[in-house]
Write a protein that holds these residues in place. Structure first.
Motif, short mmCIF file in Angstrom:
data_model
loop_
_atom_site.label_atom_id
_atom_site.label_comp_id
_atom_site.label_asym_id
_atom_site.label_seq_id
_atom_site.Cartn_x
_atom_site.Cartn_y
_atom_site.Cartn_z
N SER A 29 36.43 -11.41 -23.64
CA SER A 29 37.02 -11.06 -24.94
C SER A 29 37.70 -9.70 -24.87
O SER A 29 38.79 -9.52 -25.42
CB SER A 29 35.94 -11.03 -26.03
OG SER A 29 35.45 -12.32 -26.27
N SER A 34 40.90 -11.30 -27.34
CA SER A 34 40.44 -12.27 -28.33
C SER A 34 39.34 -13.10 -27.67
O SER A 34 39.17 -13.08 -26.45
CB SER A 34 41.58 -13.17 -28.81
OG SER A 34 42.18 -13.83 -27.72
N LYS A 35 38.60 -13.84 -28.48
CA LYS A 35 37.51 -14.64 -27.95
C LYS A 35 38.08 -15.80 -27.12
O LYS A 35 38.96 -16.53 -27.59
CB LYS A 35 36.66 -15.19 -29.09
CG LYS A 35 35.43 -15.93 -28.63
CD LYS A 35 34.58 -16.37 -29.80
CE LYS A 35 33.40 -17.17 -29.31
NZ LYS A 35 32.60 -17.66 -30.43
N ASP A 113 42.67 -18.03 -25.36
CA ASP A 113 41.89 -18.25 -26.57
C ASP A 113 42.14 -19.66 -27.13
O ASP A 113 41.60 -20.01 -28.17
CB ASP A 113 42.18 -17.18 -27.62
CG ASP A 113 43.63 -17.13 -28.05
OD1 ASP A 113 44.47 -17.87 -27.51
OD2 ASP A 113 43.94 -16.32 -28.95
#
Length: 132
Positions: A29, A34-35, A113
């Protein structure tokens, strides 16, 4: 900037297992911004091996991590972009090569992501371009 063609192939599902582990989710992340989607897109680099890629484009490195009695393997990574010609889509990604990978020396894993297979409409055998 280096552009390399790569062929989409199926993995064995280990990418999903590892990316979903909290230790890797946190690291990825931070790198990705971002995840990450819980899975990877495996590709075969058409014209070079991982060793050759490392000599041309210096990778980032995440060293092995030891938490208690558990050792988590490190990996090399490159900030990259996938250029998918059919749809004219480009996507910022990270390309990784785990230190303990059992894949051949020309296979890398792409992390985003998004589920890249769905987002880009990819199936095994499709050719994509990765820009390092």
């Amino acid at each position: 900037m280096l552009r390399v063609e790569a062929i989409v192939v199926s993995g064995i599902g280990d990418g999903r297992k590892y990316v979903s582990l909290p230790v890797y989710t946190d690291i990825l992340s931070r790198i990705l911004g971002s995840k990450p989607y819980y899975g990877t897109l495996n590709v075969v680099l058409s014209s070079l091996s991982v060793d050759e890629l490392m000599s041309i484009c210096t990778p980032g490195i995440v060293n092995d991590i030891v938490l208690g009695d558990v050792s988590y393997g490190g990996f090399y990574y490159w900030y990259s972009k996938i250029l998918e010609r059919r749809n004219g889509i480009s996507e910022d990604v990270i390309v990784v090569r785990p230190f303990r990978s059992k894949n051949p020396k020309n296979v890398v894993e792409v992390i985003s992501d998004k589920c890249l297979r769905e987002y880009l409409g990819l199936v095994d055998g499709d050719v994509i371009t990765i820009e390092f």
